[in-house]
Scaffold this motif. Sequence first.
Motif, short mmCIF file in Angstrom:
data_model
loop_
_atom_site.label_atom_id
_atom_site.label_comp_id
_atom_site.label_asym_id
_atom_site.label_seq_id
_atom_site.Cartn_x
_atom_site.Cartn_y
_atom_site.Cartn_z
N UNK A 314 -24.25 40.16 -14.60
CA UNK A 314 -24.16 41.29 -15.54
C UNK A 314 -25.53 41.61 -16.12
N UNK A 315 -26.29 40.57 -16.46
CA UNK A 315 -27.64 40.79 -16.98
C UNK A 315 -28.53 41.41 -15.91
N UNK A 316 -28.41 40.95 -14.68
CA UNK A 316 -29.20 41.51 -13.59
C UNK A 316 -28.91 42.99 -13.39
N UNK A 317 -27.64 43.37 -13.49
CA UNK A 317 -27.27 44.78 -13.37
C UNK A 317 -27.87 45.59 -14.52
N UNK A 318 -27.81 45.02 -15.72
CA UNK A 318 -28.25 45.75 -16.90
C UNK A 318 -29.77 45.94 -16.92
N UNK A 319 -30.51 44.94 -16.49
CA UNK A 319 -31.97 45.00 -16.56
C UNK A 319 -32.62 45.46 -15.26
N UNK A 320 -31.82 45.57 -14.18
CA UNK A 320 -32.34 45.95 -12.86
C UNK A 320 -33.36 44.93 -12.34
N UNK A 321 -33.21 43.67 -12.75
CA UNK A 321 -34.08 42.60 -12.25
C UNK A 321 -33.31 41.77 -11.23
N UNK A 322 -33.99 41.27 -10.18
CA UNK A 322 -33.29 40.56 -9.12
C UNK A 322 -32.76 39.21 -9.58
N UNK A 323 -31.76 38.74 -8.87
CA UNK A 323 -31.17 37.42 -9.10
C UNK A 323 -31.01 36.74 -7.75
N UNK A 324 -31.60 35.54 -7.60
CA UNK A 324 -31.49 34.81 -6.34
C UNK A 324 -30.50 33.66 -6.48
N UNK A 325 -29.77 33.41 -5.40
CA UNK A 325 -28.73 32.37 -5.39
C UNK A 325 -28.98 31.48 -4.19
N UNK A 326 -29.16 30.18 -4.43
CA UNK A 326 -29.38 29.21 -3.37
C UNK A 326 -28.18 28.28 -3.29
N UNK A 327 -27.70 28.04 -2.08
CA UNK A 327 -26.68 27.03 -1.86
C UNK A 327 -27.21 26.07 -0.81
N UNK A 328 -27.09 24.76 -1.08
CA UNK A 328 -27.70 23.77 -0.19
C UNK A 328 -26.72 22.64 0.09
N UNK A 329 -26.93 22.03 1.23
CA UNK A 329 -25.99 21.03 1.72
C UNK A 329 -26.80 19.90 2.36
N UNK A 330 -26.43 18.65 2.06
CA UNK A 330 -27.09 17.51 2.70
C UNK A 330 -26.56 17.39 4.13
N UNK A 331 -27.47 17.39 5.09
CA UNK A 331 -27.07 17.37 6.50
C UNK A 331 -26.42 16.02 6.86
N UNK A 332 -25.31 16.10 7.59
CA UNK A 332 -24.61 14.92 8.10
C UNK A 332 -24.29 13.89 7.00
N UNK A 333 -23.92 14.38 5.83
CA UNK A 333 -23.69 13.47 4.71
C UNK A 333 -22.47 12.57 4.97
N UNK A 334 -21.51 13.04 5.73
CA UNK A 334 -20.32 12.22 6.03
C UNK A 334 -20.73 10.91 6.72
N UNK A 335 -21.77 10.97 7.54
CA UNK A 335 -22.22 9.76 8.22
C UNK A 335 -22.76 8.73 7.22
N UNK A 336 -23.36 9.22 6.14
CA UNK A 336 -23.86 8.29 5.11
C UNK A 336 -22.69 7.54 4.49
N UNK A 337 -21.65 8.26 4.09
CA UNK A 337 -20.48 7.60 3.51
C UNK A 337 -19.80 6.67 4.49
N UNK A 338 -19.65 7.15 5.75
CA UNK A 338 -18.95 6.34 6.74
C UNK A 338 -19.73 5.07 7.11
N UNK A 339 -21.06 5.19 7.15
CA UNK A 339 -21.88 4.06 7.61
C UNK A 339 -22.20 3.06 6.50
N UNK A 340 -22.42 3.56 5.27
CA UNK A 340 -22.93 2.68 4.21
C UNK A 340 -22.01 2.58 3.00
#
Length: 456
Positions: A314-340
């Motif tokens: 809503x603030x981004x719309x009101x001020x016309x300033x950009x908003x960036x959204x990052x989503x990140x994932x640990x690669x092959x994390x299931x192997x970490x749980x399964x192995x250790x």
Amino acid sequence: MTARVLVVDDILSNVKLLEAKLTSEYFEVVTAFSGMECLDKIEGADPDIVLLDVMMPGMDGFEVCRRIKANPKTAHIPVVMVTALDQPSDRVAGLDAGADDFLTKPVDDAALFARVRSLVRLKMMTDELRMREATGQGMGLVDPATTFSESISAGRILMIEDRPDSAAWFSSALRKENDVACVDTFEEALVRVRGGDFDLVIVSLGMRGFDGLRLCSQLRSLPEGRHVPILVVVSDGDRRKLNQALEMGVNDYLTRPVDTNELVARVRTQLRKKRYADRLRHNVQLSLEAAITDQLTGLHNRRYMARHLDNLIEQSHRTAKPLAFLIMDIDYFKKVNDSYGHDIGDEVLQEFARRISANVRGCDLACRYGGEEFVVVMPDTDVPFAYAIAERLRKTVESTPVMVSRDPHKLGITISIGIAQSAGKNDTAEALLHRADQALYSAKRTGRNRVVADAA
């Protein structure tokens, strides 16, 4: 730094002159020609700062400022009086009305730009606290009535000056209402700020024994001094030192010879702002502790992100300033749980959260989205800048193994990151999240351990 500036003056030529100067420095300018129009424009234009003439028919600038500062919705907006009045009594009247500064016509361009940038930068930090508090209020975790207050209690002030007569004069002027301590060396100033819990630090930039500007820089780098307002005292006409001080984050200034009433008024203003910011931080902390922090990583949780993202969009719309959204994932994390085991997996998640926090800005919102997925919301940020931050984080994770408490004692992990940017007034949180998620899927599908930005 860009900002929306509301220029208020009843004389068209004055408005046009300020508008031209500010526009040339890439500020967005909104104009008003009377006190009532100013109050109306504040409601609709959401300015970052107000440049306000004093001598206007009907409602003068002092009354306009008082009304701005009396309204909880607008009290945080910096107001700079721009006027031909140049007596200390005029400045005190403006400061008592709630003004943040007082510039005399004809306005020096360097002084104008330095002060506008300084006040806008300080406001941005307050805005982020207000935004997070609003999220807490929306979730019923904070009482709005606990934030706004006009009361000002006595403050703890540290005066840094190596001329005994000057230090004694400042102490005498301020001790009627405050607890004042004085130091005269660089080292003692740092020690006192680290352990003193001061509400305001006053630094003379005319000291003979050491560089006051360097001290201000050091104070701002201390965790204990990061949120303490700094008021500097400069010699009249020493514009270079003043501009440097404002650029490094000093809150306010006085010029010698110092008027006692102006000193007291500026100190009261800074103490009022400090109390307000402290209450905001306290309320935000209450909100976080109530139910919106991920227990494992200490980051915000998905529930908080969902509510806060709506506010940011809503603030981004009101001020016309950009908003960036990052989503990140640990690669092959299931192997970490399964192995250790899941306990080692939890240690990996905790370390990854610490690395995210170390690589983003204070105004960015980092959250654990779920499982091994994390998000960062970056206000006033376009894709190229967000991509640079994401790539820096990716390289840090890839190059530095995670230390764990038992065999194998360190694990090499990589991450994949998807980026999306808000796309106009019709964009929604769901659409933004979907585009970022698609970019993350592309990063995984094309080999993992990479950053992909949404092309839309």
